[in-house]
Scaffold this active site. Structure first.
Site, mmCIF file in Angstrom:
data_model
loop_
_atom_site.group_PDB
_atom_site.id
_atom_site.type_symbol
_atom_site.label_atom_id
_atom_site.label_comp_id
_atom_site.label_asym_id
_atom_site.label_seq_id
_atom_site.Cartn_x
_atom_site.Cartn_y
_atom_site.Cartn_z
ATOM 1 N N LYS A 101 0.923 2.082 0.326
ATOM 2 C CA LYS A 101 -0.303 2.883 0.355
ATOM 3 C C LYS A 101 -1.339 2.303 -0.606
ATOM 4 C CE LYS A 101 -2.125 6.589 2.208
ATOM 5 N NZ LYS A 101 -1.558 7.936 2.125
ATOM 6 N N GLU A 143 1.436 12.339 -1.452
ATOM 7 C CA GLU A 143 2.037 11.631 -0.326
ATOM 8 C C GLU A 143 3.495 12.050 -0.147
ATOM 9 O OE1 GLU A 143 1.375 8.689 2.721
ATOM 10 O OE2 GLU A 143 0.019 9.585 1.249
ATOM 11 N N ASP A 144 3.882 12.240 1.110
ATOM 12 C CA ASP A 144 5.293 12.414 1.491
ATOM 13 C C ASP A 144 5.994 13.507 0.684
ATOM 14 O OD1 ASP A 144 4.813 10.442 3.282
ATOM 15 O OD2 ASP A 144 5.958 8.888 2.269
ATOM 16 N N ASP A 169 -0.928 13.280 4.195
ATOM 17 C CA ASP A 169 -0.103 13.637 5.351
ATOM 18 C C ASP A 169 -0.715 14.797 6.120
ATOM 19 O OD1 ASP A 169 1.810 11.740 4.616
ATOM 20 O OD2 ASP A 169 2.739 13.127 3.226
ATOM 21 N N ASN A 294 7.099 9.880 15.117
ATOM 22 C CA ASN A 294 7.450 8.475 14.869
ATOM 23 C C ASN A 294 8.956 8.322 14.680
ATOM 24 O OD1 ASN A 294 5.190 6.691 14.890
ATOM 25 N ND2 ASN A 294 4.384 7.768 13.101
#
Length: 774
Positions: A101, A143-144, A169, A294
């Site tokens: 990232k 993130e995540d 996200d 995904n």
């Protein structure tokens, strides 16, 4: 779908592991932006000099943006509880993702990043750990982090911190999805406030998508949600929370199959195979299906299209059209937010990004986009609802839109006062040549010249011609067959058309053919070219055609060289155009732009072993050319010898040439013969020559031989990822340039601007330009 063979999972894993390990572990490094080469540098960088900026910031905290890297520094922070499709693998295992990232931030928006992996799942402790980092960063990218904790963490950090906090996200996905929905509905002729949206999945990303769609105009009552427990309905207790409950419907329907009928949009952020073909069949006319799970979507595009051919598909995969990829927005949203010192990223800023992305997809794609897709060009339509992540215009559209929205909503602490200057700054970042080329481009626009392109049918020339027309740089004339030009403009998604937007010379059937042949015979009939050979050349040699047009004053400048050998093109130009009066021979100047700055090299393409007189002439021609960029030339005549350290034929030649340069151009800063490091490092130069005739690092490097210059050009270009502008042909009687086959369309645009300015110069000086001996 691309026909390229995809690597197997095992192959990709092996390649990825090698990529991350070599030549050194990881994807990031810390690099200083200031010199630290002597005691004075040390005193300025640290004690005692560092006290001055510290005290200035203590007195006025806004000065941190002036004296530190904070305002261009973002923290990418995760606890590893929801990493990509890997789940809760923990903070340490998430580090490669966070480094990735960081690389994207730097590559696409020039933003520096520290990735921070926090070993904490407790919301209170995580918020405390991140909240105290505010003095270090200009923004926080979460993130995540799994739901619902991510909602709580972001909300509390936004309330606590006075810098942008953005959970990518959620909001990154939401922005891209909203842009795709906006364009998809425009394509199908539907209104946002009338469509039915069905979502599969109710995690952080899905709920953020739905919230932003509501902000965009979709009615909440027209949104239906299904998750692992089935339809989200009023009264449901299993797996419900305050964020999901917002979309609960009063209904007895319980499955995705029950609610999909008549849906205009399906948004899948759940699991592979959830959306069945028979469900797609029940959707409304011209439905938009976004299968974003995904690595495999809720339904594969080929399965959806097998049911009905009016489906428009988006996935999260790069091997299908319409890839929903967060890199389309997050670097540029932060770029705009940081550039105005925003204290938050609010709904208005997100919606500004949505509109900018949607609008960009409706513009013509550039050659960078086409190159990223193997030369295939996409235009706005079912297979191109959202721009490619490789579209270099994303930052030019999104960052200013976000910055303006921040200013309009009162969250900007450093509003941009001059947006023209700001756009120039962004353009310089995108094209790297922006700052150096700026004065040339401005001058080209002031008096448009007719530029003829020998390789008119080449895609890069066609793309460049459209840019040239749009920016008003010149009047393009393309050599090419009209039907081929027409077909290729259409294939590449360009608006321009031959005969309407630009002139052309048809080598197969042009009314000027006979007169061109007669002119060629007059010029080269005594150089071994028979009338029959002349007729063939005018039919088949586009450089000859362009040079003839230039000679006959039907064009002001010629650009050629995309195909064939440099020396053959130069021979044709020499035979038809020739050198300027007083010029001994042609030479070339190349401009290289890298992270260190702009450097000019001469002669890089023509004279194998120039004499001292020719070196002096090359120096003069190149120096005058450099002045057009608004740059003061500082010349280094290079050699293996450093101020007489090793006399030889070539070093003596360079020393003799320097004496000529000093005599002919006494005001020019020039020095030599010298080593390359002495030319570029003033501290080394002073050690050998304290009274040197240049006031700083050299920006024009003149070489003793063609071998040396061309090898240096290509080594520097490859090793520093430098942008090459040129070669710029010097010494011709009229403006003509032979560019290299590796040139991009942007390179052609740059050379067009240079050609136009040179042509202007020649007209002002009655056809004579840069001729030192005339």
């Amino acid at each position: 779908m691309t026909d390229k063979k995809r690597p197997t999972s095992g192959e990709l894993d092996e390649q990825a592991l090698f990529y991350h390990e070599y030549p050194r572990a990881g994807k990031l490094e810390i690099q200083a932006t200031k010199p630290l080469g002597n005691q004075r540098d040390l005193a300025l960088a640290y004690s005692p000099g560092v006290a001055a900026p510290c005290l200035a910031i203590h007195k006025d905290e806004s000065k941190a943006a002036d004296y530190t890297a904070r305002q261009n520094l973002v923290a990418v922070i995760s606890n590893g509880t929801a990493v990509l499709g890997l789940g809760a693998i923990g903070p340490l295992a998430s580090k490669p993702v966070m480094e990735g990232k960081a690389v994207l931030f730097k590559k696409f928006a020039g933003i520096d990043v520290f990735d921070i992996e926090v070993d904490e799942t407790n919301v209170d402790k995580f918020v405390d750990a991140v909240g105290v980092l505010e003095p270090t960063f200009g923004g926080i990218n979460l993130e995540d982090i799994k739901a619902p904790e991510c909602f709580q963490i972001e909300k509390r950090l936004r309330e606590r911190m006075n810098i942008p906090v953005f959970h990518d996200d959620q909001h990154g996905t939401a922005i891209i999805v909203s842009a795709a929905v906006r364009n998809g509905m425009e394509l199908s002729g539907k209104k946002l406030d009338e469509i039915k949206v069905v979502a599969s999945g109710a995690g952080a990303a899905a709920l953020a998508c739905l919230n932003l769609l509501v902000a965009s105009g979709v009615k909440r009552e027209n949104i239906w949600v299904s998750d692992i427990e089935g339809v989200v309905y009023e009264g449901r207790e299993a797996l419900m929370d305050e964020w999901k409950s917002v979309f609960a419907q009063k209904t007895d329907k319980r499955t995705l199959d029950d609610i999909i009928e008549g849906a205009d949009v399906f948004i899948g952020l759940s699991a592979a195979g959830v959306l069945k073909p028979e469900m797609v069949a029940k959707m409304a006319k011209r439905p938009l299906v976004m299968g974003l799970a995904n690595p495999n979507p809720e339904i594969m595009p080929e399965d959806a299209l097998a049911v009905r051919d009016d489906v428009v598909m988006c996935t999260g995969r790069s091997d299908y059209p319409n890839q929903v990829n967060n890199v389309l927005c997050f670097p540029y949203i932060f770029r705009g937010a940081l550039d105005v010192g925003a204290t938050a990223i609010n709904e208005e800023m997100k919606l500004a990004a949505v509109e900018a992305i949607a609008a960009l997809a409706r513009e013509e794609p550039t050659d960078v986009v086409a190159k990223a897709y193997g030369g295939v060009t996409h235009t706005f339509g079912p297979n191109y609802l959202i721009p490619s992540p490789f579209d270099n215009r994303l930052i030019l559209r999104i960052a200013p839109a976000v910055a303006k929205a921040a200013m309009e909503t009162g969250v900007a602490t450093r509003p941009i006062e001059d947006f023209d200057t700001y756009m120039d700054k962004l353009n310089r970042f995108v094209f790297r040549s922006g700052m150096v080329m700026k004065p040339i481009i401005a001058q080209a626009k002031a008096d448009k010249q007719r530029v003829i392109y020998a390789d008119g049918e080449d895609e890069r020339v066609l793309r460049a011609a459209q840019v040239v027309l749009e920016e008003g740089l010149a009047t393009p004339i393309l050599i090419g067959r009209p039907q081929v030009l027409e077909n290729r403009c259409e294939r590449f998604g360009l608006r321009i058309r031959p005969g309407t937007d630009f002139e052309f010379v048809n080598p197969e059937d042009d009314p000027r053919y006979r007169s061109y042949v007669d002119t060629l015979v007059q010029l080269v009939g005594r150089k071994g070219v028979t009338p029959e050979a002349a007729r063939t050349m005018v039919r088949t040699n586009s450089t000859v055609i362009g040079a003839l047009a230039l000679h006959r004053e039907e064009a002001d400048a010629l650009i050629t060289g995309l195909e064939g050998r440099f020396d053959k093109h130069l021979r044709d130009i020499n035979n038809i155009i020739g050198c300027s009066e007083g010029i001994r021979d042609f030479s070339t100047l190349s401009l290289l732009i890298n992270s260190s700055g702009a450097y000019f090299l001469a002669d890089t393409y023509v004279t194998e072993c120039p004499s001292a007189e020719e070196i002096a002439e090359i120096t003069h021609l190149a120096s005058e050319q450099i002045k057009r960029f608004g740059i003061t030339p500082r010349v280094a005549l290079l050699s293996h010898s450093n101020f007489g350290s090793r006399p030889s034929e070539t070093s003596n030649k360079m020393r003799e040439a320097l004496q000529m340069v000093w005599k002919q151009m006494p005001d020019l800063e020039a020095e030599g013969e010298m080593h390359g490091d002495a030319a570029l490092k003033p501290e080394i130069l002073k050690r050998y020559m304290p009274d040197a005739h240049i006031s700083g690092p050299a920006n024009l490097l003149v070489f003793p031989t063609l071998d040396a210059s061309n090898i240096a050009l290509n080594l520097i270009k490859a090793m520093t990822d430098a942008l090459h502008v040129g070669p710029i042909l010097l010494g011709a009687k009229k403006t003509a340039h032979i560019i290299t086959p590796s040139v991009t369309s942007r390179g052609i645009v740059n050379m067009t601007a240079l050609s136009a300015v040179d042509a202007q110069c020649r007209k002002e000086n009655a056809g004579v330009c840069l001729a030192p001996h005339s």
